[in-house]
Design a protein around this motif. Structure first.
Motif, mmCIF file in Angstrom:
data_model
loop_
_atom_site.group_PDB
_atom_site.id
_atom_site.type_symbol
_atom_site.label_atom_id
_atom_site.label_comp_id
_atom_site.label_asym_id
_atom_site.label_seq_id
_atom_site.Cartn_x
_atom_site.Cartn_y
_atom_site.Cartn_z
ATOM 1 N N TYR A 126 -11.856 24.392 91.281
ATOM 2 C CA TYR A 126 -11.764 25.679 90.580
ATOM 3 C C TYR A 126 -12.801 25.657 89.473
ATOM 4 O O TYR A 126 -12.887 24.688 88.706
ATOM 5 N N ASN A 127 -13.610 26.712 89.385
ATOM 6 C CA ASN A 127 -14.650 26.756 88.359
ATOM 7 C C ASN A 127 -14.547 28.009 87.512
ATOM 8 O O ASN A 127 -14.509 29.122 88.030
ATOM 9 N N GLU A 128 -14.505 27.824 86.193
ATOM 10 C CA GLU A 128 -14.584 28.937 85.259
ATOM 11 C C GLU A 128 -15.594 28.622 84.153
ATOM 12 O O GLU A 128 -15.664 29.311 83.149
ATOM 13 N N SER B 168 -13.938 23.760 83.348
ATOM 14 C CA SER B 168 -13.916 24.801 82.328
ATOM 15 C C SER B 168 -15.010 24.551 81.307
ATOM 16 O O SER B 168 -15.064 25.237 80.287
ATOM 17 N N GLY B 169 -15.848 23.567 81.568
ATOM 18 C CA GLY B 169 -16.947 23.210 80.685
ATOM 19 C C GLY B 169 -18.279 23.358 81.395
ATOM 20 O O GLY B 169 -18.582 24.390 81.973
ATOM 21 N N THR B 170 -19.082 22.282 81.381
ATOM 22 C CA THR B 170 -20.413 22.292 81.990
ATOM 23 C C THR B 170 -20.593 21.084 82.895
ATOM 24 O O THR B 170 -20.227 19.964 82.513
ATOM 25 N N ILE B 171 -21.143 21.323 84.084
ATOM 26 C CA ILE B 171 -21.556 20.245 84.985
ATOM 27 C C ILE B 171 -22.992 20.529 85.398
ATOM 28 O O ILE B 171 -23.294 21.631 85.868
ATOM 29 N N GLY C 241 -10.434 14.663 86.256
ATOM 30 C CA GLY C 241 -9.444 15.556 86.840
ATOM 31 C C GLY C 241 -9.604 16.969 86.319
ATOM 32 O O GLY C 241 -9.605 17.937 87.072
ATOM 33 N N LEU C 242 -9.768 17.101 84.999
ATOM 34 C CA LEU C 242 -10.005 18.372 84.332
ATOM 35 C C LEU C 242 -11.183 18.192 83.383
ATOM 36 O O LEU C 242 -11.166 17.293 82.538
ATOM 37 N N ASN C 243 -12.209 19.028 83.532
ATOM 38 C CA ASN C 243 -13.376 18.944 82.650
ATOM 39 C C ASN C 243 -13.446 20.158 81.741
ATOM 40 O O ASN C 243 -13.605 21.287 82.205
ATOM 41 N N GLU C 244 -13.349 19.914 80.428
ATOM 42 C CA GLU C 244 -13.534 20.965 79.428
ATOM 43 C C GLU C 244 -14.707 20.620 78.516
ATOM 44 O O GLU C 244 -14.934 21.297 77.526
ATOM 45 N N ASN D 117 -12.930 16.115 77.436
ATOM 46 C CA ASN D 117 -13.264 17.121 76.436
ATOM 47 C C ASN D 117 -14.520 16.732 75.666
ATOM 48 O O ASN D 117 -14.890 17.402 74.706
ATOM 49 N N GLY D 118 -15.151 15.644 76.078
ATOM 50 C CA GLY D 118 -16.344 15.151 75.408
ATOM 51 C C GLY D 118 -17.545 15.192 76.322
ATOM 52 O O GLY D 118 -17.740 16.145 77.088
#
Length: 361
Positions: free
Chosen positions: A185-187, A159-162, A129-132, A100-101
């Motif tokens: 999965y990308n949102e 769910s964030g930015t890459i 595993g999960l990116n927000e 989350n950071g």
């Protein structure tokens, strides 16, 4: 330990920092937030120039296991993980289980990378595993093994930015619903990325659940993807199982989006709805894209006559909503059973193609 377990600290709070440090001992936990360096990083904390080479193991079906941090709400820069990360739960990552950071940064000196093998069940990634949060200027070179939902070379779900990042580690998928070289999965937003390694699809059971696999992203119906390319093979290694559908050299399935500036050079194989760029499109537009990789309808080790909807750019388009494909070309060989096309395998009603060409056989 159980919850909040780390090689150097269980938890970091109140703006704390770990600088120029390392862990080489094995770390084992039986609960949430287990990391090679720290179990949990609160907001305002930071890891700078740190590394882990010890194995990180979570023995329970819990969340957030990472090579450096179990969960990150702070900042990780100029750091790496080389230790194997293994979890029986979800949110498993080579750097952070859940982010989350910020991981990495704009400057090359802040680069973060993972070379350790990552194994998890659901939401598994070479970096997170999960990116927000934000992942920038990072890469993964470790093999990612996953059983369950949402797996990617960098993250299981974004769910964030890459941005400005890449994957060169094998993504080895077993009965996973969403899999991709960058994100399953990308949102969120993904830009300036590429995948250079194999996506191996091993679905050894028949299932009614849809499977989405792509060289970059498995599935997206919101968010952004730009300046992305794949050079790795997307391989169907499943034996006598026809569940490997929605397979693309870049995206497995896209809906309600307008995308451009994508290309694929890797070989792509699946059973149905297989495309050099996108496996399946619904109410979407593609432009400025190309494919040079072979696209094959396959189930097991040989091409099957009953495979369907195999295309050089798109496997199949939905019959609901408008489809636009323009300024595109394919030079890769196309092979399969029925509905085979150099640009689209099956172009349903309201489909529109312009300014395209095919030289593949």
């Amino acid at each position: 330990g159980t919850t909040l377990v780390g090689g150097l600290a269980g938890e970091m709070t109140n703006g704390s920092t770990i600088n120029t440090s390392s862990n080489s001992g094995s770390v084992t936990g039986d609960g949430e937030r287990v990391g090679g360096v720290v179990g949990n990083m609160a907001g305002g904390t930071s890891l700078y120039a740190v590394s882990n080479s010890g194995a990180v193991t979570n023995n329970k079906d819990t969340q957030a296991t990472g090579g450096l941090a179990g969960k990150n709400e702070g900042s990780i820069k100029k750091s790496y993980n080389a230790g194997a990360v293994t979890s029986k739960g979800s949110w498993t990552g080579g750097i952070a289980g859940k982010n989350n950071g910020d991981i990495g940064g704009i400057d090359a000196a802040d680069s973060v990378y993972n070379t350790g093998e990552v194994s998890g069940y659901g939401y598994t990634g070479g970096v997170a595993g999960l990116n927000e949060g934000c992942i920038a200027g990072v890469y993964n070179a470790g093999t990612v093994h996953a059983h369950g939902e949402r797996t990617g070379g960098l993250t299981g779900q974004n769910s964030g930015t890459i941005k400005n990042s890449y994957n060169k580690g094998i993504v080895d998928i077993y009965n996973v619903s969403y899999g991709g070289g960058i994100a399953g999965y990308n949102e969120g937003t993904i830009e300036n990325v590429h995948n250079d390694s194999t996506i191996s699809l091993n679905c050894e059971r028949s299932t009614s659940e849809k499977q989405y696999y792509g060289g970059i992203v498995g599935y997206m119906e919101k968010g952004r993807l730009s300046n992305a390319y794949n050079t790795g093979n997307v391989e169907n290694k499943s034996k006598n199982v026809s569940s490997v559908k929605y397979v693309g050299g870049v995206i497995g399935c896209m809906k309600n989006l307008t995308l451009s500036g994508l290309y694929n050079t890797g070989a792509v194989s699946g059973y149905e709805y297989v495309g050099g760029i996108v496996g399946y499109m619904g109410n979407a537009s593609l432009s400025e894209v190309y494919n040079t990789g072979a696209v094959t309808g396959i189930n097991g080790s040989t091409a099957k006559e009953d495979s369907a909807a195999i295309g050089g750019i798109v496997g199949m388009t939905d019959n609901v909503g408008a489809i636009h494909i323009s300024n595109a070309y394919n030079t890769g060989a196309i092979q399969g059973g029925s509905y085979i096309g150099g640009i689209a395998g099956l172009l349903n009603r309201n489909g529109y193609i312009s300014k395209v060409y095919n030289t593949g056989t």
